[in-house]
Motif scaffolding. Structure first.
Motif, PDB file in Angstrom:
ATOM      1  N   ALA A  80     -11.184  -8.425 -41.082  1.00 45.60           N
ATOM      2  CA  ALA A  80     -12.187  -8.077 -40.064  1.00 45.60           C
ATOM      3  C   ALA A  80     -11.557  -7.469 -38.809  1.00 45.60           C
ATOM      4  O   ALA A  80     -12.016  -6.420 -38.336  1.00 45.60           O
ATOM      5  CB  ALA A  80     -13.041  -9.296 -39.725  1.00 45.60           C
ATOM      6  N   PRO A  81     -10.498  -8.070 -38.245  1.00 46.55           N
ATOM      7  CA  PRO A  81      -9.914  -7.440 -37.060  1.00 46.55           C
ATOM      8  C   PRO A  81      -9.325  -6.053 -37.337  1.00 46.55           C
ATOM      9  O   PRO A  81      -9.311  -5.200 -36.450  1.00 46.55           O
ATOM     10  CB  PRO A  81      -8.808  -8.414 -36.633  1.00 46.55           C
ATOM     11  N   LEU A  82      -8.870  -5.821 -38.578  1.00 48.45           N
ATOM     12  CA  LEU A  82      -8.373  -4.475 -38.909  1.00 48.45           C
ATOM     13  C   LEU A  82      -9.518  -3.467 -38.832  1.00 48.45           C
ATOM     14  O   LEU A  82      -9.353  -2.350 -38.335  1.00 48.45           O
ATOM     15  CB  LEU A  82      -7.756  -4.459 -40.311  1.00 48.45           C
ATOM     16  N   ARG A  83     -10.685  -3.894 -39.310  1.00 41.93           N
ATOM     17  CA  ARG A  83     -11.845  -2.990 -39.238  1.00 41.93           C
ATOM     18  C   ARG A  83     -12.270  -2.788 -37.777  1.00 41.93           C
ATOM     19  O   ARG A  83     -12.744  -1.721 -37.395  1.00 41.93           O
ATOM     20  CB  ARG A  83     -13.010  -3.532 -40.068  1.00 41.93           C
ATOM     21  N   GLN A  84     -12.102  -3.815 -36.943  1.00 44.66           N
ATOM     22  CA  GLN A  84     -12.417  -3.654 -35.520  1.00 44.66           C
ATOM     23  C   GLN A  84     -11.467  -2.644 -34.874  1.00 44.66           C
ATOM     24  O   GLN A  84     -11.862  -1.894 -33.987  1.00 44.66           O
ATOM     25  CB  GLN A  84     -12.310  -4.993 -34.796  1.00 44.66           C
TER      26      GLN A  84
END
Ligand SMILES: O=C(O)C1=C[C@@H](OP(=O)(O)O)[C@@H](O)[C@H](O)C1
Ligand SMILES: C=C(OP(=O)(O)O)C(=O)O
Length: 436
Positions: free
Chosen positions: A197-201
């Protein structure tokens, strides 16, 4: 509130009222950094006021960015691809801030990183990021992959492997760097990729600042062309799901009704899933637009979940599990051991101290729920904001008050946490701290 304090949590009969979710920690850090990487002026609307946000602002200013705080906004005058060389940065206890800045630091011909949290950030592993930067041609020195760290560029870019097994923040750091390199980066994320998820953010942030990037659906390959420029004029920070998960869990374990606004439905923060986990446990949560309403005090039941998608909400959800019927297990959470404290072993110990039955494996944490908990003990906050949130919630449901040491560390991500709970009817005493 004193600078440093223990908190005495008094049992609460119910929680009732309306709150606006605080600004997202992960988007604040990203937008402030991306704003500093522009060659213009960006207004970041509604920034977090946490210590981590403050750490990012301090470091960007030291690198030459203009920082002006106007009301709830930060107006940043960027340094583009040219942060000052020869600067020493202190990111405090902020892991994401530290790692993102380390990635970008190879644009300089020398940046030093120190921390005044040697027992927390100072112990967290940086080696996988440092190795990747070294393979890229940067000069790197560290204490065996830990602080203090010195990094120096320049580097050109090209194909690069980085391990994503211990933290996604290493890859995010390289993604912020990539567009400003002459050759960009073709990243190959190796190992069992954690925290998608943080990579997508990060990809979302790059896109909002006009940066072209392509990624495979599993995120193992991320390609970012070089010689690009970050561009934006105004960007708004959304509400924070990890911190809000604690408010939602508190509202679920006590009678009453709590409405939390500013939590958009289509958000990339993985901790959005906390809403579904609480519902699966039996909580009554209704969404209306960007608001969530919890009607608390429903009987809760245990769940077993792969929790890598929402690691920053695991502590908050553990408070709900503590009062659910049966044994809850959070699986695939090894990375919790690498946070501000060991959020598996340290949490298990604190739960046992409070009278719960809890157990752990290398990559999971389990707790057996109880109908009631006696309280009347002092629990160790471990200098960890999310541990403090968990212990606070248990204290609210205990029969006698619970004291939490070093509760001021809540400011790392959620400075208004105790005030928000007070607005809902909770009662706290702030007393002289018994630990740093
Ligand atoms: O990129 C980010 O902003 C973050 C990534 C996650 O860390 P890991 O990737 O190390 O799990 C998360 O736990 C942290 O609070 C913030
Ligand atoms: C682990 C956290 O943050 P960081 O890695 O940025 O220190 C967190 O916010 O729970």
């Amino acid at each position: 509130m004193p600078d440093s304090f223990d908190v005495v949590v008094h049992p609460a009969r119910e929680l009732r009222g309306t709150l606006r979710a605080q600004p997202s920690k992960n988007y604040t850090t990203r937008y402030l950094l991306a704003a500093a990487l522009t060659a213009g002026e960006v207004r970041v609307v509604g920034v977090a006021t946490s210590e981590d946000a403050g750490a990012m602002l301090r470091c960007l200013e030291a690198w030459g960015a203009g920082v002006e705080l106007i009301g709830d906004d930060a107006v940043i005058r960027g340094f583009g691809a040219k942060p000052h060389a020869g600067v020493t940065l202190n990111p405090g206890n902020a892991g994401a801030v530290a790692r993102f800045l380390m990635g970008v630091s190879v644009l300089t011909t020398g940046t030093r990183f120190v921390t005044d949290y040697p027992d927390s950030l100072g112990k967290r592993p940086q080696g996988d990021l440092l190795e990747a930067l070294s393979r890229l041609g940067a000069q790197v020195s560290s204490e065996d992959g830990r602080f203090p760290i010195a990094l120096s560029g320049p580097v050109r870019g090209g194909p690069l492997e980085v391990s994503a097994e211990k933290s996604s923040q290493y890859a995010s750091a390289l993604m912020f760097l990539a567009p400003l390199l002459p050759a960009g980066l073709d990243l190959h994320l190796t190992g069992d990729i954690k925290s998608h998820a943080p990579l997508r953010q990060t990809l979302d942030t790059l896109s909002a600042f006009g940066i072209r990037a392509t990624a495979s659906s599993d995120l193992a390959r991320i390609s970012i062309p070089g010689a690009q420029t970050y561009q934006a004029s105004r960007i708004m920070v959304p509400g924070d799901y990890p911190g809000s998960a604690a408010i939602l869990a508190a509202a679920a374990i006590l009678p009453g009704e709590v409405r939390l606004s500013n939590l958009r439905e289509n958000d990339l923060q993985g901790e959005r899933e906390a809403v579904n986990v609480l519902r699966e446990m039996g909580a009554d949560i209704v969404r209306t637009g960007d608001s969530l309403t919890v009607r608390g005090g429903q009987p809760l039941r245990a769940v077993t979940r792969d929790s890598d998608g929402f690691t920053d909400a695991v502590q908050a959800l553990t408070a709900a599990a503590a009062f659910a019927e049966g044994q809850t297990t959070w699986e695939n959470v090894y990375t919790l051991r690498l946070k501000e404290c060991d959020r598996i072993s340290d949490t298990r110990r604190e739960l046992e101290k409070l009278g719960f039955t809890a157990s752990e494996t290398n990559d999971s944490l389990s707790i057996v729920g109880a109908a009631s908990v006696a309280g009347g003990v002092t629990a160790d906050g471990h200098g960890d904001h999310r541990m403090i949130m968990l212990l606070t919630l248990i204290g609210l449901r205990a029969t006698s008050p619970v004291r939490i040491t070093g509760a001021h560390h809540i400011r790392k991500s959620y400075p208004m946490f105790f005030r928000h709970l007070e607005e809902l009817g909770a009662s706290f005493e702030y007393v002289a701290a018994t630990r740093d």
